[in-house]
Scaffold this motif. Structure first.
Motif, PDB file in Angstrom:
ATOM      1  N   ILE A 138      14.803   5.990 -11.306  1.00 45.77           N
ATOM      2  CA  ILE A 138      14.140   5.568 -12.531  1.00 45.77           C
ATOM      3  C   ILE A 138      14.255   4.055 -12.536  1.00 45.77           C
ATOM      4  N   PHE A 139      13.118   3.372 -12.617  1.00 45.36           N
ATOM      5  CA  PHE A 139      13.165   1.914 -12.530  1.00 45.36           C
ATOM      6  C   PHE A 139      12.378   1.270 -13.661  1.00 45.36           C
ATOM      7  N   TYR A 140      12.713   0.028 -13.959  1.00 40.45           N
ATOM      8  CA  TYR A 140      12.043  -0.729 -15.003  1.00 40.45           C
ATOM      9  C   TYR A 140      12.204  -2.215 -14.707  1.00 40.45           C
ATOM     10  N   LYS A 141      11.320  -3.012 -15.259  1.00 42.93           N
ATOM     11  CA  LYS A 141      11.308  -4.454 -15.018  1.00 42.93           C
ATOM     12  C   LYS A 141      11.330  -4.757 -13.519  1.00 42.93           C
ATOM     13  N   GLU A 142      10.570  -3.978 -12.761  1.00 42.08           N
ATOM     14  CA  GLU A 142      10.545  -4.131 -11.310  1.00 42.08           C
ATOM     15  C   GLU A 142       9.390  -5.043 -10.897  1.00 42.08           C
ATOM     16  N   ILE A 143       9.691  -6.031 -10.100  1.00 44.47           N
ATOM     17  CA  ILE A 143       8.671  -6.962  -9.621  1.00 44.47           C
ATOM     18  C   ILE A 143       7.910  -6.375  -8.433  1.00 44.47           C
ATOM     19  N   ASN A 144       8.624  -5.655  -7.553  1.00 40.48           N
ATOM     20  CA  ASN A 144       8.005  -5.112  -6.349  1.00 40.48           C
ATOM     21  C   ASN A 144       8.380  -3.636  -6.188  1.00 40.48           C
ATOM     22  N   PRO A 145       7.704  -2.726  -6.901  1.00 37.28           N
ATOM     23  CA  PRO A 145       8.061  -1.306  -6.797  1.00 37.28           C
ATOM     24  C   PRO A 145       7.807  -0.730  -5.400  1.00 37.28           C
ATOM     25  N   GLY A 146       6.896  -1.327  -4.659  1.00 34.07           N
ATOM     26  CA  GLY A 146       6.634  -0.859  -3.299  1.00 34.07           C
ATOM     27  C   GLY A 146       7.855  -1.037  -2.405  1.00 34.07           C
ATOM     28  N   LEU A 147       8.551  -2.140  -2.563  1.00 30.99           N
ATOM     29  CA  LEU A 147       9.760  -2.390  -1.786  1.00 30.99           C
ATOM     30  C   LEU A 147      10.858  -1.403  -2.173  1.00 30.99           C
ATOM     31  N   LEU A 148      10.981  -1.137  -3.466  1.00 32.13           N
ATOM     32  CA  LEU A 148      11.952  -0.157  -3.945  1.00 32.13           C
ATOM     33  C   LEU A 148      11.660   1.217  -3.341  1.00 32.13           C
ATOM     34  N   LYS A 149      10.407   1.643  -3.399  1.00 34.09           N
ATOM     35  CA  LYS A 149      10.033   2.959  -2.889  1.00 34.09           C
ATOM     36  C   LYS A 149      10.245   3.045  -1.383  1.00 34.09           C
ATOM     37  N   SER A 150       9.939   1.978  -0.666  1.00 32.45           N
ATOM     38  CA  SER A 150      10.159   1.950   0.772  1.00 32.45           C
ATOM     39  C   SER A 150      11.647   2.076   1.092  1.00 32.45           C
ATOM     40  N   GLY A 151      12.483   1.341   0.352  1.00 35.41           N
ATOM     41  CA  GLY A 151      13.927   1.426   0.559  1.00 35.41           C
ATOM     42  C   GLY A 151      14.455   2.814   0.278  1.00 35.41           C
ATOM     43  N   SER A 207       5.253  10.234  -8.026  1.00 32.02           N
ATOM     44  CA  SER A 207       5.385   8.900  -8.595  1.00 32.02           C
ATOM     45  C   SER A 207       4.667   8.879  -9.933  1.00 32.02           C
ATOM     46  N   PHE A 208       5.380   8.503 -10.952  1.00 35.37           N
ATOM     47  CA  PHE A 208       4.834   8.368 -12.293  1.00 35.37           C
ATOM     48  C   PHE A 208       5.253   6.984 -12.751  1.00 35.37           C
ATOM     49  N   ASP A 209       4.323   6.018 -12.627  1.00 37.07           N
ATOM     50  CA  ASP A 209       4.763   4.653 -12.861  1.00 37.07           C
ATOM     51  C   ASP A 209       3.623   3.726 -13.259  1.00 37.07           C
ATOM     52  N   THR A 210       4.034   2.571 -13.743  1.00 38.64           N
ATOM     53  CA  THR A 210       3.124   1.442 -13.939  1.00 38.64           C
ATOM     54  C   THR A 210       3.489   0.453 -12.844  1.00 38.64           C
ATOM     55  N   SER A 211       3.027  -0.760 -12.962  1.00 37.05           N
ATOM     56  CA  SER A 211       3.370  -1.736 -11.923  1.00 37.05           C
ATOM     57  C   SER A 211       4.807  -2.235 -12.034  1.00 37.05           C
ATOM     58  N   SER A 212       5.492  -1.942 -13.149  1.00 40.07           N
ATOM     59  CA  SER A 212       6.855  -2.476 -13.286  1.00 40.07           C
ATOM     60  C   SER A 212       7.914  -1.440 -13.673  1.00 40.07           C
ATOM     61  N   LYS A 213       7.513  -0.235 -14.049  1.00 39.77           N
ATOM     62  CA  LYS A 213       8.509   0.766 -14.428  1.00 39.77           C
ATOM     63  C   LYS A 213       7.985   2.159 -14.110  1.00 39.77           C
TER      64      LYS A 213
END
Length: 164
Positions: A106-119, A81-87
């Motif tokens: 690859i994600f950006y403008k993400e409000i809940n990256p934890g949910l994305l990673k879990s999915g 994982s190489f990220d900030t809180s939103s991308k």
């Protein structure tokens, strides 16, 4: 149905079930060859190949770095994982019939990256189960070749073949 078609079929049927339809998702072999790419940005084949190669390369580099971790076990589950809180970038490994693959986003403008990673982790586990149990996955035939393309080639012929 070949392996890539099997993966595409599974992903097309399941990406939206895990809330991942609006994300750039990549599935590639260990050597970086992309097998599946999905995303709202409609990347072209050249970009997908570049991303696949980068995913494979960054994973291999990170794996090499783990050799410096004292008391590291090779059977531990790592993710990158190489990220900030939103991308950022998130990569997961997976094995299907003793072959290693990488699943990444690859994600950006993400409000809940934890949910994305879990999915993504859940989808990866489901794909691994599906592909390991389905008819579409067979061991690569080239591992069991008994015939050679060329027989009795001399050194001179080999030198000739690769000289310019």
């Amino acid at each position: 149905m070949d392996f890539a078609d099997c993966v595409k079929k599974f992903m097309d049927e399941n990406v939206s079930n895990y809330g991942l339809e609006n994300y750039n998702i990549f599935f590639c072999r260990r050597d970086g060859i992309p097998i599946y790419a999905h995303g709202p940005n409609a990347l072209d084949e050249l970009n997908n190949m570049s991303i696949g190669a980068l995913i494979g390369g960054v994973w291999q580099a990170a794996s090499a770095l783990t050799s410096f971790i004292p008391q590291a076990k090779t059977d531990e589950f790592f993710r990158l994982s190489f990220d900030t809180s939103s991308k950022g970038v998130y990569i997961l490994p997976m094995k299907i019939l003793d072959q290693e693959f990488f699943f990444g986003t690859i994600f950006y403008k993400e409000i809940n990256p934890g949910l994305l990673k879990s999915g993504l982790r859940t989808l990866t586990n489901k794909l691994s189960e599906y592909a390991s149990n389905e008819f579409c996955v067979t061991k690569q035939e080239n591992n069991n070749k008994t015939e050679y393309l060329f027989n009795d080639i001399t050194d001179a012929e080999m030198d000739n073949m690769f000289s310019f």
